[in-house]
Design a protein around this motif. Structure first.
Motif, PDB file in Angstrom:
ATOM      1  N   ILE A  96      10.530   2.387   2.390  1.00  0.00           N
ATOM      2  CA  ILE A  96       9.995   1.234   1.659  1.00  0.00           C
ATOM      3  C   ILE A  96       8.582   1.533   1.157  1.00  0.00           C
ATOM      4  N   VAL A  97       7.775   2.176   1.991  1.00  0.00           N
ATOM      5  CA  VAL A  97       6.408   2.513   1.588  1.00  0.00           C
ATOM      6  C   VAL A  97       6.419   3.437   0.373  1.00  0.00           C
ATOM      7  N   GLU A  98       7.264   4.459   0.405  1.00  0.00           N
ATOM      8  CA  GLU A  98       7.322   5.411  -0.714  1.00  0.00           C
ATOM      9  C   GLU A  98       7.736   4.711  -2.009  1.00  0.00           C
ATOM     10  N   MET A  99       8.757   3.849  -1.923  1.00  0.00           N
ATOM     11  CA  MET A  99       9.209   3.142  -3.121  1.00  0.00           C
ATOM     12  C   MET A  99       8.139   2.199  -3.639  1.00  0.00           C
ATOM     13  N   ALA A 100       7.524   1.438  -2.722  1.00  0.00           N
ATOM     14  CA  ALA A 100       6.530   0.442  -3.136  1.00  0.00           C
ATOM     15  C   ALA A 100       5.304   1.104  -3.746  1.00  0.00           C
ATOM     16  N   LYS A 101       4.880   2.235  -3.184  1.00  0.00           N
ATOM     17  CA  LYS A 101       3.731   2.945  -3.736  1.00  0.00           C
ATOM     18  C   LYS A 101       4.008   3.430  -5.155  1.00  0.00           C
ATOM     19  N   ALA A 102       5.250   3.881  -5.385  1.00  0.00           N
ATOM     20  CA  ALA A 102       5.602   4.398  -6.706  1.00  0.00           C
ATOM     21  C   ALA A 102       5.794   3.289  -7.734  1.00  0.00           C
ATOM     22  N   GLU A 103       6.421   2.173  -7.319  1.00  0.00           N
ATOM     23  CA  GLU A 103       6.807   1.121  -8.264  1.00  0.00           C
ATOM     24  C   GLU A 103       5.805  -0.014  -8.361  1.00  0.00           C
ATOM     25  N   PHE A 104       5.076  -0.294  -7.260  1.00  0.00           N
ATOM     26  CA  PHE A 104       4.133  -1.425  -7.255  1.00  0.00           C
ATOM     27  C   PHE A 104       2.765  -0.933  -6.778  1.00  0.00           C
ATOM     28  N   PRO A 105       2.095  -0.102  -7.555  1.00  0.00           N
ATOM     29  CA  PRO A 105       0.871   0.553  -7.070  1.00  0.00           C
ATOM     30  C   PRO A 105      -0.285  -0.397  -6.779  1.00  0.00           C
ATOM     31  N   THR A 106      -0.273  -1.591  -7.332  1.00  0.00           N
ATOM     32  CA  THR A 106      -1.399  -2.510  -7.124  1.00  0.00           C
ATOM     33  C   THR A 106      -1.221  -3.407  -5.897  1.00  0.00           C
ATOM     34  N   VAL A 107      -0.074  -3.343  -5.253  1.00  0.00           N
ATOM     35  CA  VAL A 107       0.207  -4.223  -4.113  1.00  0.00           C
ATOM     36  C   VAL A 107      -0.260  -3.554  -2.823  1.00  0.00           C
ATOM     37  N   ARG A 108      -0.938  -4.321  -1.970  1.00  0.00           N
ATOM     38  CA  ARG A 108      -1.346  -3.799  -0.662  1.00  0.00           C
ATOM     39  C   ARG A 108      -0.126  -3.714   0.259  1.00  0.00           C
ATOM     40  N   LEU A 109      -0.087  -2.636   1.056  1.00  0.00           N
ATOM     41  CA  LEU A 109       1.024  -2.419   1.972  1.00  0.00           C
ATOM     42  C   LEU A 109       0.510  -2.415   3.402  1.00  0.00           C
ATOM     43  N   ASP A 139       0.038   6.781   2.776  1.00  0.00           N
ATOM     44  CA  ASP A 139      -1.037   6.047   2.089  1.00  0.00           C
ATOM     45  C   ASP A 139      -0.849   4.529   2.145  1.00  0.00           C
ATOM     46  N   VAL A 140      -0.408   4.008   3.301  1.00  0.00           N
ATOM     47  CA  VAL A 140      -0.376   2.551   3.452  1.00  0.00           C
ATOM     48  C   VAL A 140      -1.814   2.050   3.570  1.00  0.00           C
ATOM     49  N   ASP A 141      -2.006   0.792   3.231  1.00  0.00           N
ATOM     50  CA  ASP A 141      -3.340   0.219   3.318  1.00  0.00           C
ATOM     51  C   ASP A 141      -3.713  -0.149   4.752  1.00  0.00           C
ATOM     52  N   PHE A 142      -2.718  -0.442   5.562  1.00  0.00           N
ATOM     53  CA  PHE A 142      -2.980  -0.786   6.957  1.00  0.00           C
ATOM     54  C   PHE A 142      -1.718  -0.546   7.768  1.00  0.00           C
ATOM     55  N   GLN A 143      -1.876   0.002   8.976  1.00  0.00           N
ATOM     56  CA  GLN A 143      -0.747   0.172   9.882  1.00  0.00           C
ATOM     57  C   GLN A 143      -1.197  -0.191  11.291  1.00  0.00           C
ATOM     58  N   MET A 144      -0.266  -0.648  12.085  1.00  0.00           N
ATOM     59  CA  MET A 144      -0.570  -0.968  13.478  1.00  0.00           C
ATOM     60  C   MET A 144       0.637  -0.647  14.356  1.00  0.00           C
ATOM     61  N   ARG A 145       0.349   0.060  15.443  1.00  0.00           N
ATOM     62  CA  ARG A 145       1.418   0.319  16.415  1.00  0.00           C
ATOM     63  C   ARG A 145       1.796  -0.975  17.122  1.00  0.00           C
ATOM     64  N   GLU A 146       3.065  -1.191  17.238  1.00  0.00           N
ATOM     65  CA  GLU A 146       3.517  -2.518  17.629  1.00  0.00           C
ATOM     66  C   GLU A 146       3.112  -2.924  19.038  1.00  0.00           C
ATOM     67  N   THR A 147       2.874  -1.946  19.936  1.00  0.00           N
ATOM     68  CA  THR A 147       2.517  -2.317  21.317  1.00  0.00           C
ATOM     69  C   THR A 147       1.064  -2.019  21.663  1.00  0.00           C
ATOM     70  N   PHE A 148       0.317  -1.398  20.740  1.00  0.00           N
ATOM     71  CA  PHE A 148      -1.022  -0.925  21.085  1.00  0.00           C
ATOM     72  C   PHE A 148      -1.978  -2.066  21.398  1.00  0.00           C
ATOM     73  N   GLU A 149      -2.114  -3.021  20.485  1.00  0.00           N
ATOM     74  CA  GLU A 149      -3.065  -4.111  20.702  1.00  0.00           C
ATOM     75  C   GLU A 149      -2.650  -5.010  21.847  1.00  0.00           C
ATOM     76  N   SER A 150      -1.345  -5.229  21.985  1.00  0.00           N
ATOM     77  CA  SER A 150      -0.903  -6.071  23.100  1.00  0.00           C
ATOM     78  C   SER A 150      -1.182  -5.384  24.437  1.00  0.00           C
ATOM     79  N   ALA A 151      -1.044  -4.055  24.489  1.00  0.00           N
ATOM     80  CA  ALA A 151      -1.342  -3.328  25.724  1.00  0.00           C
ATOM     81  C   ALA A 151      -2.832  -3.372  26.037  1.00  0.00           C
ATOM     82  N   LEU A 152      -3.663  -3.278  25.010  1.00  0.00           N
ATOM     83  CA  LEU A 152      -5.108  -3.383  25.250  1.00  0.00           C
ATOM     84  C   LEU A 152      -5.479  -4.764  25.773  1.00  0.00           C
TER      85      LEU A 152
END
Length: 620
Positions: free
Chosen positions: A487-500, A517-530
């Motif tokens: 999804i990231v690869e497609m969105a970057k190619a087709e919708f370059p102005t949208v934040r991912l 090259d996503v704009d933001f990523q988060m590991r699903e358990t990292f913040e909850s574990a902290l």
């Protein structure tokens, strides 16, 4: 040896494909509509020139399915409430345009020597407008949502509704005397049957279609959903045709009934490829129907009549729309789109000839006139549009104020992660659209008041249909790492102005997303574990501020290590498929101690492995 007849369908298919591939890009290269490219390709391969296809009528029936699918997709965009709000334009502007245009054209035809019945048939046929051409031009301009585009569509919709009465009127015009009473009874009976069929279709759409698609969605077979979409569209079109209405009207009605469905965008994505191909084939069939010999034999008449017809229809439509509160610019742009004769002219004129209302020669002239108007109309519409836009005053520069706007977010995946993400958006009354392919999750999302669409978020056509290009942020919350990267690869190619913003499973997946090259990523358990760790530290005697400082220190160290691994590689020297082993961010004060013999053996067996990972995150 195989029978050569099995391959006999390939030459015409290859011919149509070659004509489209050559003509359409060529016309688009010069800034002209794709419709003109299809028409020109049809003329070239038709019986008048190369004669590669000798019988255009043989393919027109199949090609008309393109118009049917087009009207279905248009219906999908019109919820019943919105359609009701257009009633004044449909019944007002649409009726006025049809009556005035048909009256004048029919009067001229009668003055030129046609019988009264033939004059009515020609007037009705040439007063119609080409729905496919108008909507295709609106789509190319991106003006379907503009006011003039909506008003233009209202007129076209009235014309499609009027097809049924027209088909009933022509047989009545062809009879005289006592037979009139019998035909009147038959016409009334046909009208009653048509109303009954419409009521049945509305009932089925309201109470059966959504459960039907929900049941099929549970099977998980995408091709079955495509087959079901075609079944509904073509089935509705066939029912309407059998009761005397147009197939396009049946398809449009089916689309309107599904406009509020959660499956709307999936259906749109499934139907769109068929619509594009078959609509192009329809335009080529129209081009093939132009008899160049007849045109040359009547060159002076057609050279005067075709432009006059187009200009007259522009004037009529523009005057009516201007009188109903459109600006002159909007009225003229809409009138130019409505100027070509309609697709159903090729149904009404042959029918009038078969009933004896028109001679064969007059029917051929009228058909050629309709086809030439479809060729001239888009060119004139293009020139008029360019002229109007060129002379329009440049818009005043207004400082934009976005303080009162609501940002839009597209959330792909409504599982446990996506549901938590949308809670905060819900509190801020943010416009959220959710895509998911699980029926139960779709039902759960319905409780949140979001726009919810059934579909596969890894399909580009579904993302487009759901409005990914118009969203401010796309949140990728799917529970499949490969799907998220796709999804990231497609969105970057087709919708370059949208934040991912993407959900990551673990450290390896997070770094893969960073490289995508996503704009933001988060590991699903990292913040909850902290957060869990912070509360544990408080339970051991640290106050909130002290515990928070420790957690912030861990977060900073993890970010530094993540940056190093992003730059130098997380799996340097390891096997092709990396495994991430847990590794402390600071050196422990004491050596680990095994509390049982089994534990000691496990630790010693794994001692040779190289630890390259992050905080407690083994690869899955």
């Amino acid at each position: 040896m195989a029978d050569a007849s099995h391959a006999s369908y390939l030459p015409p298919i290859l011919t149509f494909c070659a004509g489209a591939v050559v003509a359409v890009p060529l016309f688009r290269r010069f800034g002209l509509s794709a419709v003109l490219g299809y028409l020109a390709a049809g003329i070239a391969i038709g019986p008048s020139l190369l004669a590669v296809v000798k019988d255009p009528d043989a393919i027109r029936g199949t090609a008309e399915i393109g118009v049917v699918l087009l009207l279905f997709l248009v219906g999908l965009e019109l919820q019943p409430a919105r359609l009701y709000s257009m009633r004044r334009d449909i019944l007002g502007s649409g009726l006025a345009q049809m009556v005035l245009s048909a009256g004048v054209i029919g009067g001229i035809a009668w003055h030129l020597g046609l019988s009264p019945g033939g004059a009515v048939a020609v007037g009705l046929a040439l007063a119609l407008s080409a729905t496919s051409i108008a909507l295709q031009l609106l789509e190319e301009r991106g003006d379907g949502a503009e006011r003039y585009g909506r008003r233009c569509f209202s007129v076209l919709l009235f014309q499609d509704i009027a097809i049924a009465p027209m088909l009933a009127v022509l047989p009545l015009l062809a009879t005289t005397g006592v037979a009139n009473d019998e035909n009147a009874v038959q016409a009334l009976a046909g009208l009653g049957l048509a109303l009954l069929a419409v009521a049945a279709l509305v009932f089925a759409g309201r109470y059966a279609l959504n459960p039907f698609f929900r049941l099929l969605a549970k099977s998980g077979a995408r091709e079955v959903m495509t087959a079901a979409a075609l079944l509904v569209v073509l089935g509705a079109a066939l029912v309407m045709e059998k009761v005397g209405l147009s197939m396009a009207m049946g398809a449009f009605l089916a689309g309107v009934l599904l406009a509020d469905s959660h499956f709307r965008h999936e259906l749109e994505a499934d139907i769109e490829p068929f619509r594009g191909v078959l609509l192009g084939l329809f335009f080529m069939a129209v081009g093939m129907s132009i008899d160049l010999k007849l045109v040359l034999d009547n060159a002076l008449l057609l050279a005067l009549a075709a432009p006059a017809l187009v200009l007259f229809k522009i004037a009529v439509a523009a005057a009516i729309l201007r009188a109903s509160c459109s600006t002159w610019t909007e009225a003229i742009r809409a009138g130019a789109l409505l100027s070509p004769a309609g697709e159903f002219a090729f149904v009404l004129l042959p029918m009038a000839a078969s009933l004896g209302l028109l001679s064969e020669h007059h029917g051929a002239i009228a058909t050629a006139l309709a086809a030439l108007s479809m060729l001239i109309g888009p060119i004139l519409a293009k020139l008029i549009d360019a002229w109007l836009l060129a002379r329009a005053a440049p818009p005043e520069e207004i400082e934009e104020d976005f303080s009162g706007t609501t940002p839009s977010v597209l959330v792909i995946g409504f599982g446990r992660f996506g549901q938590v993400v949308t809670q905060a958006l819900l509190l801020q009354h943010i416009d959220v659209t959710v895509i998911d392919s699980d029926v139960e999750r779709i039902r759960s999302a319905a409780k949140f008041g979001f726009k919810i669409y059934y579909g596969d978020g890894t399909r580009l056509d579904v993302l487009r249909a759901a409005g990914a290009g118009k969203a401010r942020i796309v949140c990728i919350c799917v529970d499949n790492r490969e799907a998220a990267l796709r999804i990231v690869e497609m969105a970057k190619a087709e919708f370059p102005t949208v934040r991912l913003h993407a959900r990551a499973f673990d450290r390896v997946h997070a770094i893969d997303l960073m490289r995508a090259d996503v704009d933001f990523q988060m590991r699903e358990t990292f913040e909850s574990a902290l957060g869990f760790s912070r509360v544990t530290l408080e339970g051991l005697g640290l106050d909130y501020e002290e515990a928070s400082l420790v957690i912030e220190n861990v977060r900073e160290r993890d970010a530094q290590r993540m940056e190093i691994q992003f730059s130098e590689g997380i799996a340097a020297g390891l096997q092709k498929v990396p495994r991430v082993s847990p590794e402390p961010l600071v050196k422990p004060k004491a050596k680990s101690k095994a509390l049982s013999q089994e534990t000691r053996e496990v630790i010693e067996d794994g001692g040779a492995e190289v630890a390259v990972g992050g905080v407690g995150e083994p690869a899955e």
